[in-house]
Scaffold this active site. Sequence first.
Site, PDB file in Angstrom:
ATOM      1  N   CYS A 249       0.821  -1.204   0.000  1.00 21.72           N
ATOM      2  CA  CYS A 249       0.000   0.000   0.000  1.00 21.72           C
ATOM      3  C   CYS A 249       0.867   1.271   0.000  1.00 21.72           C
ATOM      4  CB  CYS A 249      -0.978  -0.031   1.168  1.00 21.72           C
ATOM      5  SG  CYS A 249      -2.381   1.081   0.947  1.00 21.72           S
ATOM      6  N   HIS A 333      -3.787  -5.267  -0.401  1.00 21.71           N
ATOM      7  CA  HIS A 333      -3.445  -5.818   0.912  1.00 21.71           C
ATOM      8  C   HIS A 333      -3.502  -7.343   0.913  1.00 21.71           C
ATOM      9  CE1 HIS A 333      -3.295  -2.158   3.480  1.00 21.71           C
ATOM     10  NE2 HIS A 333      -4.008  -1.668   2.477  1.00 21.71           N
ATOM     11  N   GLU A 335      -2.592  -9.261   3.187  1.00 25.08           N
ATOM     12  CA  GLU A 335      -2.919  -9.737   4.535  1.00 25.08           C
ATOM     13  C   GLU A 335      -4.421  -9.680   4.823  1.00 25.08           C
ATOM     14  OE1 GLU A 335      -3.221  -5.410   5.108  1.00 25.08           O
ATOM     15  OE2 GLU A 335      -1.926  -6.716   3.919  1.00 25.08           O
TER      16      GLU A 335
END
Length: 360
Positions: A249, A333, A335
């Site tokens: 990001c 992202h 994650e």
Amino acid sequence: MKQERIAKIVLENGMEFTGKSFGYEQSVSGEVVFNTAMTGYPESLTDPSYKGQILVSTYPLIGNYGVPAPKKNEGLHTYYESDRIHVSALIISDYSFNYHHWNAAKSLQEWLIEHKIPGVYDVDTRALTQILREKGTMLGKILIEGDPDWYDPSGENLVKTVSVETPVTYGSGRTHIGLIDCGVKNNIIRQLLRLDTKVTRLPWDFDVSRESFDGIFLTNGPGDPKQCGATIDNLKKVLQKEIPVFGICLGSQLMALAAGADTYKLKYGHRSHNQPVQQKGSARCYITSQNHGYAVDPDSIPPEWDIYFENVNDGTVEGIIHKEKPFFSTQFHPEASGGPTDTQFLFENFINSIKSRCDG
């Protein structure tokens, strides 16, 4: 239940919306943005990337599953992405005063009041989102008690306000990662720890080039990446070496700036759990979680770098990768938290690049 107070939403272009207050009753100002995710409001509200922003949820029903109790593991909140709520305020269509979930400990309303965050419901969020799509994100105010000055979060270094002030270490694995904290989500650290690592979380302006780590990680975070001059200068020194570097990001934007590329502000950004990205040069497409308002200018990327991923919807850069050195980044992202975990394998790729370097 006490009588509900009327809250007014005022945009910088003069347009107004009216709703009802269900959070902490104070007036605030910030950048108004929207998120199209259907679930995950505890994760979104605690994401440091939302610092300085008033969040509009396009999903109409919010609060129906409450908020989980604070619980920590390895020094990190298990169900939150940081230690506190970072949005300046929350705007929704319909608030569910009755919540039900096996893991719920309190209502969203109680949580917002506890953290002194205003919440407004009974708002035509569809119309508000259409305005933000057509005109772009803009400054706004929520007027409940008093009239604050207009606040533009892009005018200050928000990363400095959300980063740790001193190094913090998690885990005791074999691979030592130096994590530059620009507003890290907890699940990034969790993903690294599950791969037998020790993670040292460093302040945003820490000169990581002077330390010895097996790999460097650049995290997500709020605001304009060009405000992080110290981070960019330190990264330039790191990129002169061969140590593996992975950015997510804001970390992707910072890596690009350090490499000599440029960044720009998107009209209304990408904030959702359903953004399709395609790996450049392949037919592989992934559905990703995203939360950013800036992007890398593809025409400015130096010749020794390639575009790694592209956004299928608008063609924007979703990651860069060095042609020879072990450096890569993603604008999305991997994650998740919340959202899909389709690209979680990128953490394994990062650790494998470290192991390959050590074995070689």
